[in-house]
Write an enzyme that holds these catalytic residues in place. Structure first.
Site, PDB file in Angstrom:
ATOM      1  N   SER A 135      -7.567  -4.942   0.185  1.00  0.00           N
ATOM      2  CA  SER A 135      -6.531  -4.307   0.992  1.00  0.00           C
ATOM      3  C   SER A 135      -6.174  -5.192   2.184  1.00  0.00           C
ATOM      4  O   SER A 135      -5.701  -6.306   1.998  1.00  0.00           O
ATOM      5  CB  SER A 135      -7.021  -2.906   1.396  1.00  0.00           C
ATOM      6  N   ASP A 192      -0.754   2.523  -6.994  1.00  0.00           N
ATOM      7  CA  ASP A 192      -1.063   2.236  -5.590  1.00  0.00           C
ATOM      8  C   ASP A 192       0.079   2.719  -4.691  1.00  0.00           C
ATOM      9  O   ASP A 192       1.207   2.224  -4.794  1.00  0.00           O
ATOM     10  CB  ASP A 192      -1.268   0.717  -5.428  1.00  0.00           C
ATOM     11  N   HIS A 218      -5.002   2.731  -4.805  1.00  0.00           N
ATOM     12  CA  HIS A 218      -5.333   1.671  -3.859  1.00  0.00           C
ATOM     13  C   HIS A 218      -6.843   1.423  -3.831  1.00  0.00           C
ATOM     14  O   HIS A 218      -7.284   0.337  -3.474  1.00  0.00           O
ATOM     15  CB  HIS A 218      -4.821   2.061  -2.462  1.00  0.00           C
TER      16      HIS A 218
HETATM   17  C1  MLT Z   1      -2.293  -3.849   5.591  1.00  0.00           C
HETATM   18  O1  MLT Z   1      -1.948  -3.504   6.692  1.00  0.00           O
HETATM   19  O2  MLT Z   1      -2.911  -4.896   5.388  1.00  0.00           O
HETATM   20  C2  MLT Z   1      -1.904  -2.959   4.463  1.00  0.00           C
HETATM   21  O3  MLT Z   1      -1.145  -1.890   4.957  1.00  0.00           O
HETATM   22  C3  MLT Z   1      -3.095  -2.509   3.697  1.00  0.00           C
HETATM   23  C4  MLT Z   1      -3.977  -1.589   4.485  1.00  0.00           C
HETATM   24  O4  MLT Z   1      -4.646  -2.014   5.404  1.00  0.00           O
HETATM   25  O5  MLT Z   1      -4.014  -0.382   4.166  1.00  0.00           O
END
Ligand code: MLT
Length: 208
Positions: free
Chosen positions: A105, A155, A186
């Protein structure tokens, strides 16, 4: 900038034939989060695991975002440079080769940014639920770098078109990209672990 500016864990290799792993956690994680995943993916590999230095309501991240899925690109660039310096310093301090990043992520997104901005920092990457980190990335040379991109079909944060765009961007830069879309959201699934373990086993075998 020294490596001490990132709180981190380091576990030395017990299997010297494997690439060191740079473990990059998701939002709200820390340096302990992905140690178990790293051990499952590549038993005995050296593990280098920093904690993101940006706080969002107390939750560590690797860069700022404006909203969920909307990245602060200026901060992405700045933080990727800091992480690159950390990797350089940590390699000297611990005597390890360029690592393969394993990012989830937010951690996958900073790994993708590092690949595009400072390709020499990484030997390759496993990007779990990553998205395009920069709308106008520099022309990177990723020739020969192996990258595994695992996306979730359902996701809610990363649309299919975005992960496909990232795969294309990395391929166009010369990386050897394997992109799989899993029946997942996700969050990670057992399939992620199995695919990542098999993939890194093949990468190590090819390098031997
Ligand atoms: C991010 O900010 O890198 C993306 O939104 C993924 C997350 O952190 O949920």
């Amino acid at each position: 900038m020294t490596e001490s500016t990132f709180i981190h864990r380091f576990e030395p290799a017990t299997n010297t034939g494997s690439h060191p792993l740079l473990l990059l956690h998701g939002t709200g994680g820390d340096e302990n989060d992905l140690l178990g995943l790293g051990k499952m993916i590549s038993p005995g590999a050296a593990l280098l695991s920093p904690r993101g230095r940006v706080l969002e309501h107390g939750m560590p991240r690797f860069f700022r975002r404006l909203a969920e899925g909307v990245l602060d690109e200026e901060d992405v660039r700045k933080r990727a440079a800091e992480l690159g310096d950390f990797v350089t310093d940590a390699r000297q301090r611990y005597g390890i080769a360029a690592p393969v990043a394993v990012g989830f992520s937010n951690g996958a997104n900073i790994a993708a940014a590092l690949l595009l901005l400072k390709p020499d920092a990484l030997a390759g990457a496993i990007l779990l639920r990553a998205m395009v980190p920069l709308s106008d990335p520099p022309k990177a040379n990723l020739a020969g770098k192996p990258i595994l991109l695992l996306s979730g079909q359902g996701d809610p944060i990363v649309p299919a078109s975005n992960s496909a765009h990232l795969a294309a961007l990395l391929s166009q830069a010369g990386a050897s990209v394997t992109h799989k879309v899993l029946p997942a959201g996700h969050q990670l699934s057992q399939a992620d672990v199995t695919l990542a373990r098999n993939w890194i086993g093949n990468v190590a075998a090819e390098a031997a």
